[in-house]
Design a protein around this motif. Structure first.
Motif, PDB file in Angstrom:
ATOM      1  N   LYS A 125       0.834  -1.203   0.000  1.00 45.89           N
ATOM      2  CA  LYS A 125       0.000   0.000   0.000  1.00 45.89           C
ATOM      3  C   LYS A 125       0.869   1.252   0.000  1.00 45.89           C
ATOM      4  O   LYS A 125       0.546   2.240  -0.651  1.00 45.89           O
ATOM      5  CB  LYS A 125      -0.911  -0.007   1.222  1.00 45.89           C
ATOM      6  N   PHE A 126       1.939   1.216   0.744  1.00 43.40           N
ATOM      7  CA  PHE A 126       2.810   2.379   0.860  1.00 43.40           C
ATOM      8  C   PHE A 126       4.242   1.925   0.631  1.00 43.40           C
ATOM      9  O   PHE A 126       4.694   0.944   1.222  1.00 43.40           O
ATOM     10  CB  PHE A 126       2.672   3.026   2.244  1.00 43.40           C
ATOM     11  N   VAL A 127       4.958   2.649  -0.210  1.00 44.29           N
ATOM     12  CA  VAL A 127       6.351   2.329  -0.499  1.00 44.29           C
ATOM     13  C   VAL A 127       7.207   3.536  -0.156  1.00 44.29           C
ATOM     14  O   VAL A 127       6.942   4.652  -0.620  1.00 44.29           O
ATOM     15  CB  VAL A 127       6.551   1.955  -1.984  1.00 44.29           C
ATOM     16  N   VAL A 128       8.220   3.308   0.665  1.00 43.03           N
ATOM     17  CA  VAL A 128       9.120   4.372   1.079  1.00 43.03           C
ATOM     18  C   VAL A 128      10.523   4.011   0.607  1.00 43.03           C
ATOM     19  O   VAL A 128      11.021   2.920   0.917  1.00 43.03           O
ATOM     20  CB  VAL A 128       9.114   4.554   2.615  1.00 43.03           C
ATOM     21  N   PRO A 129      11.188   4.868  -0.155  1.00 47.94           N
ATOM     22  CA  PRO A 129      12.571   4.567  -0.555  1.00 47.94           C
ATOM     23  C   PRO A 129      13.504   4.622   0.639  1.00 47.94           C
ATOM     24  O   PRO A 129      13.344   5.463   1.532  1.00 47.94           O
ATOM     25  CB  PRO A 129      12.887   5.659  -1.581  1.00 47.94           C
ATOM     26  N   ILE A 130      14.478   3.733   0.668  1.00 46.89           N
ATOM     27  CA  ILE A 130      15.391   3.671   1.808  1.00 46.89           C
ATOM     28  C   ILE A 130      16.155   4.972   1.980  1.00 46.89           C
ATOM     29  O   ILE A 130      16.494   5.362   3.105  1.00 46.89           O
ATOM     30  CB  ILE A 130      16.377   2.474   1.657  1.00 46.89           C
ATOM     31  N   GLU A 131      16.408   5.699   0.879  1.00 48.14           N
ATOM     32  CA  GLU A 131      17.151   6.948   1.009  1.00 48.14           C
ATOM     33  C   GLU A 131      16.363   7.995   1.796  1.00 48.14           C
ATOM     34  O   GLU A 131      16.953   8.867   2.446  1.00 48.14           O
ATOM     35  CB  GLU A 131      17.590   7.482  -0.356  1.00 48.14           C
ATOM     36  N   ALA A 132      15.019   7.911   1.745  1.00 44.66           N
ATOM     37  CA  ALA A 132      14.211   8.843   2.537  1.00 44.66           C
ATOM     38  C   ALA A 132      14.361   8.544   4.027  1.00 44.66           C
ATOM     39  O   ALA A 132      14.480   9.461   4.848  1.00 44.66           O
ATOM     40  CB  ALA A 132      12.744   8.756   2.118  1.00 44.66           C
ATOM     41  N   ILE A 133      14.359   7.259   4.373  1.00 45.95           N
ATOM     42  CA  ILE A 133      14.568   6.882   5.774  1.00 45.95           C
ATOM     43  C   ILE A 133      15.970   7.264   6.216  1.00 45.95           C
ATOM     44  O   ILE A 133      16.175   7.801   7.316  1.00 45.95           O
ATOM     45  CB  ILE A 133      14.328   5.367   5.942  1.00 45.95           C
ATOM     46  N   ALA A 134      16.959   7.022   5.354  1.00 45.55           N
ATOM     47  CA  ALA A 134      18.339   7.405   5.684  1.00 45.55           C
ATOM     48  C   ALA A 134      18.447   8.909   5.893  1.00 45.55           C
ATOM     49  O   ALA A 134      19.110   9.378   6.832  1.00 45.55           O
ATOM     50  CB  ALA A 134      19.284   6.949   4.574  1.00 45.55           C
ATOM     51  N   GLY A 135      17.788   9.690   5.042  1.00 41.65           N
ATOM     52  CA  GLY A 135      17.833  11.142   5.177  1.00 41.65           C
ATOM     53  C   GLY A 135      17.201  11.611   6.473  1.00 41.65           C
ATOM     54  O   GLY A 135      17.712  12.526   7.147  1.00 41.65           O
ATOM     55  N   LEU A 136      16.056  11.013   6.849  1.00 42.31           N
ATOM     56  CA  LEU A 136      15.394  11.383   8.097  1.00 42.31           C
ATOM     57  C   LEU A 136      16.313  11.179   9.290  1.00 42.31           C
ATOM     58  O   LEU A 136      16.492  12.076  10.128  1.00 42.31           O
ATOM     59  CB  LEU A 136      14.117  10.556   8.261  1.00 42.31           C
TER      60      LEU A 136
END
Length: 730
Positions: A125-136
């Motif tokens: 349902k929801f896809v988050v790229p790992i780079e977004a998590i890394a950036g956070l």
């Protein structure tokens, strides 16, 4: 105002102690964050350099903000609780709310990350790229370190002797790495790590008259946050090795490391026939039992348990993780480690291969996939130096003349299998057998693959048996395989309870460039499809670079400001020196946590020695030290790593250690001499640490250049630093 902020009424002894304490806390907290966030933020274990660079960025921003009135250390308790809560929420969303994490498009990846492919992003349902998590978490962790960096910058401003103050800070860092190493050896839990950090920060807040009740409560919550993850059902047992958070499901023997399934202890009578395969093939092709066996990646003992059923005399079971080995020794249902024929070794597999003088009938790479980076300084994994041409040469050296080398794993991509098979052919001179567990006539580079066994060596017995007798039948229930010859064309399977699967060598079809790129000790990137910088890495560099520059702009001194360019380039270059030292020492002494700790400890000692040299010899000529530094780096670039893999102790160890660590002394002298004469030590040190962040991002070019030629970038950084003028004292 500056004098009040920097010294705050403290005498020189108190300021000196603060320099020592902050050095201790920064390094200790940095190591604690690398360990904890890589375990608790999904898939961040493949990107631990994000945590390292975030810590450096926070220190840099804090030093730049040293003259601001806002006390960022007072904000640490709240920031720590917020960052830990973000990790908890991220894991909850992934585990229970159907979020998928896209890690470089694992359906068709440029770089393979084992364990990240199980949840299909196209169906989630929801896809988050790992780079977004890394950036956070890059931003959140950086903010955690701003307060300590600000305290460091203020202490440098207040301490009269710059180089002596820097030496005190390095002394604290030495104490930090020793302290954390002792806790790692004791397998202490995160609550102990963060309790020490929070106690030190509480002392500094108390000294600053800022230790209010809400902050005390927040520090207690931060220190004990890991207890929220405690399983109260009694089914799960969580232990912290020096590498992972290891979760053992005591009900079924399944072992998770850093939230990814890693292995399962399986009784021989139940399943796991693939562990028996090489012994069955040897037996039914007419060969004698393997007498001397080495198993690298012995883990909790499944491979050992199966080998013991086939008449071995001796098994050297090599495992790098002490907790996983301990779990296998005490809790494997078949008790394989308690057999007197088994000799467990706690060591890095490549180091054991290089050090042993024993000869073996069989060497096994048993599901060797660490699921974690070797360190935050380099993009190599714990097993990277096992899958190079030079490593296969080490295997060939320890095999008897008719010995066999077998590797099996869920390799994920055909080009990885073909790359390994191609290197085996090059080293052993004979075509290896490639056996996909789900039989297929061909195996293409571009296709996904499951469990695959690769048999290397020039003993023709098993190859001839396949050629003469066709397929080999394997039952999913191991004891059933002991009752029949799998090469029989029509084994009586009706009376058996297991599923029988056919096996035969697959023809390799090369339809992608990834299969053609072999790995070496200079380019040990088995899971990268070629000499390139993966798109995921490029996106991450851009994102982290933008976020980093944004934070530096936010924390820079008010008014017109220009970074200290000389110190900046010195920081960037030194980061690459540390990267080279880490990978060189891993190759020489093993990719263990102890070797890592020893490398960083030695680097700090060399910096301390350089500081003492600058104190004792005031009239230092920088050009001479630049010449010595650049000469050593040039020699290191020109001489390949594998030149030192044989010979006497001086050639194998002393010379490569001098080439890897020697430049750090010259670099330390150049830094200390430049730092001594800087007019604004807080800004100079902040610029230096900011340069380290750029150096860390530049390390990503190693997948394109290899580690030798990455030093050319370091040389360029040093030349730029020499070209930049020194800013004199005000």
């Amino acid at each position: 105002m500056l004098g009040m902020i920097a010294g705050d009424g403290l005498n020189q002894r108190q300021v000196g102690f603060n320099l020592f304490l902050v050095g201790f806390l920064i390094l200790f907290l940095e190591l604690a964050c690398i360990r904890w966030f890589s375990a608790k933020v999904i898939f961040l274990q493949f990107f631990t350099n994000v945590v390292l660079l975030a810590a450096f960025l926070g220190m840099s921003c804090g030093c730049l903000a040293a003259r601001r009135t806002t006390n960022w250390l007072a904000l640490f308790p709240g920031l720590a609780v917020m960052t830990f809560t973000a990790a908890l929420v991220t894991m909850e969303l992934y585990t229970n709310w159907g979020f998928a994490i896209d890690v470089g498009r694992q359906a068709s990846p440029q770089e393979v990350f084992f364990g990240t492919e199980y949840r299909n992003p196209d169906l989630a349902k929801f896809v988050v790229p790992i780079e977004a998590i890394a950036g956070l978490f890059f931003v959140l962790i950086a903010l955690m370190f701003v307060g300590l960096g600000q305290m460091l910058g203020r202490a440098f401003d207040a301490y009269s002797n710059r180089v002596a103050g820097y030496s005190l800070n390095i002394g604290g860092s030495l104490a930090g790495i020793v302290g954390f190493s002792l806790l790692s050896f004791a397998q202490a839990p995160p609550a102990a790590w963060f309790a020490i950090c929070c106690a030190g920060i509480a002392y500094l807040l108390h000294q600053d008259k800022a230790l209010l009740v809400p902050r005390i409560v927040a520090l207690v919550v931060a220190a004990g946050f890991s207890l929220f993850y405690t399983d109260r059902s009694g089914i799960h047992e969580t232990r912290w090795s020096p590498y992972y958070a290891i979760d053992l499901n005591k009900s079924n023997g399944e072992i998770f490391v850093n939230t990814i399934g890693h292995q399962m202890m399986i009784p021989f009578n139940d399943s796991g026939s693939s562990y028996s395969l090489i012994h069955l093939l040897q037996k039914h092709s007419g060969g004698p039992p393997f007498k001397d066996v080495m198993i690298i990646g012995a883990g909790s003992g499944n491979d050992v348990a199966h080998a013991l059923r086939f008449g071995v005399d001796r098994i050297d079971a090599v495992e790098i993780d002490p907790v996983i080995q301990n779990v296998g020794i005490h809790q494997h249902p078949d008790k394989p480690y308690q057999d007197p024929r088994v000799f467990p070794h706690l060591d890095d597999g490549r180091h054991f291969l290089r050090a042993t003088e024993h000869k073996y009938d069989l060497v096994v790479y048993a599901l060797v996939d660490s699921l974690i980076l070797h360190s935050g300084y380099a993009n190599i994994r714990l097993e990277s130096y096992l899958f190079t041409e030079q490593a296969f040469q080490d295997v060939r050296r320890v095999l008897k003349s008719d010995g066999i080398f077998v590797m099996y794993n869920y390799y994920r991509k055909g080009w990885i299998v073909q790359r390994v098979a191609s290197m085996a052919k090059k080293v052993f001179g004979c075509d290896p057998l490639v056996l996909p567990l789900l039989y297929s006539d061909t195996l293409a580079s571009s296709e996904a693959v499951g469990f695959t066994t690769i048999i290397a060596g020039c003993n023709p017995r098993i190859s001839n048996a396949f050629r003469e007798r066709g397929k080999f039948w394997l039952s999913s229930v191991p004891p059933e395989n002991l009752l029949v010859n799998g090469f029989d064309k029509s084994p009586d399977k009706t009376a058996q309870s297991g599923d029988w699967l056919p096996l035969a060598p697959a023809k390799l079809v090369v339809d992608s460039e990834g299969a053609k790129q072999s790995t070496s000790d200079d380019w040990p990137f088995l899971y990268v499809s070629g000499k390139l910088i993966p798109d995921l890495t490029i996106r991450s560099i851009i994102l982290l670079g933008v976020l980093g520059f944004g934070l530096i702009y936010f924390f820079k001194p008010k008014g017109a400001w220009q970074p200290n360019n000389r110190m900046f380039f010195l920081g960037a270059a030194f980061m690459l020196l540390e990267t080279k030292a880490v990978v060189q020492m891993a190759l020489l002494f093993g990719s263990t946590w102890l070797v890592n700790s020893a490398v960083f400890f030695t680097a700090l000692l060399l910096i301390l020695a350089a500081n003492l040299y600058v104190i004792k010899v005031p009239s230092i000529q920088l050009p001479r030290h630049y010449a010595g530094l650049l000469t050593l780096l040039a020699v290191t670039v020109l001489v390949p790593l594998d030149a030192f893999l044989s010979g006497g102790i001086v050639w194998r160890y002393a010379i490569p250690c001098a080439l890897s660590l020697g430049p750090m002394f010259f670099a330390g002298v150049i830094f200390a001499r430049s730092f001594r004469d800087e007019g604004n030590p807080d800004q100079a040190f902040g610029s230096n640490i900011a340069g380290s962040v750029i150096g860390g991002l530049t390390e990503s070019f190693s997948t394109l250049l290899g580690f030798r030629y990455l030093l050319i970038v370091a040389i360029c950084f040093y030349l730029l630093s020499a070209w930049m003028p020194t800013r004199g004292k005000c």
